[in-house]
Design an enzyme around this catalytic site. Structure first.
Site, PDB file in Angstrom:
ATOM      1  N   GLY A   1      -1.952   1.378   0.226  1.00  0.00           N
ATOM      2  CA  GLY A   1      -2.646   1.100  -1.014  1.00  0.00           C
ATOM      3  C   GLY A   1      -3.433  -0.185  -0.871  1.00  0.00           C
ATOM      4  CB  CYS A   2      -3.989  -3.012  -3.195  1.00  0.00           C
ATOM      5  SG  CYS A   2      -4.804  -4.619  -3.246  1.00  0.00           S
TER       6      CYS A   2
END
Length: 217
Positions: A52-53
């Protein structure tokens, strides 16, 4: 991905054209002081994780003993030398990823996998909130075949633990790494530069077993 930016599955012919010039990465890691790009000292190995991020994910790995360098970038897509904005548009096929350069004499690939599985924010949601939902732990990009084998065995060992917590099938993709494109300077070691910056990674309450993969000599 329960709130994460996620590149959609764009077809190669529909991907953004990108550019011939790569993004120039900083020379040094702001925390470790080591080079951000190779070639790497003899004996070191490389692993790439999509969680993800990439801001919080990178910090998890640079804090681990035995990790020589980390950097963030874009992996698994079609657009050459993509930008952050292009990657977030879903039209490059890439995911945000962390490149981890490590000394296998001090930290094993399995220990890196354990950090990957145990610090993903999706995997520890209470059963009453995410019951029976699939757990997407993004991508594991392997280099040598040994990494692929260890990743698959470790994922299979972690699945019953995820299931017992009330979730469904893990949807992590384990695939060879073709190209890793470095992200822009301001993304590199972002949470060192911006200590109070956005981060949704941390212990999820699940324990990933390691030592389950037996490699052939």
């Amino acid at each position: 991905m329960f709130g994460f930016r996620r590149s959609t599955m764009v077809e190669p012919a529909d991907a953004l054209p990108g550019r011939p010039e790569p993004i120039v990465a900083p020379e040094r890691h702001t925390v470790l002081g080591t080079p951000l790009t190779g070639p790497w000292p003899e004996g070191l190995q490389v692993a790439v994780f999509g969680m993800g991020c990439f801001w919080g994910a990178e910090r998890i790995f640079w804090q681990m003993p035995g990790v020589y360098s980390t950097s963030v970038g874009y992996a698994g897509g079609y657009t050459p030398n993509p930008t952050y904005e292009e990657t977030c548009s879903g039209r490059t096929g890439h995911t945000e990823a962390v490149q981890v350069v490590y000394d296998p004499a001090r930290v094993s690939y399995e220990q890196l996998l354990k950090a990957f599985f145990e610090n993903h924010p999706d995997a520890g949601q209470p059963a009453g909130q995410r019951r029976r939902q699939p757990i997407s732990l993004r991508d594991l990009h392997h280099h040598p075949p040994e990494q692929e084998k260890v990743a698959k065995v470790t994922l299979d060992a972690f699945q019953p633990i995820v299931t017992a917590s009330g979730h469904g099938q893990i949807t992590t993709e384990i695939k060879p790494l073709d190209t890793f494109y470095y992200a822009e300077d301001y993304h590199q070691q972002y949470l060192d530069k911006v200590p109070n910056g956005y981060c949704n990674h941390g212990p999820n309450g699940l324990s990933c077993p390691i030592g389950v993969a037996k490699l052939e000599s």
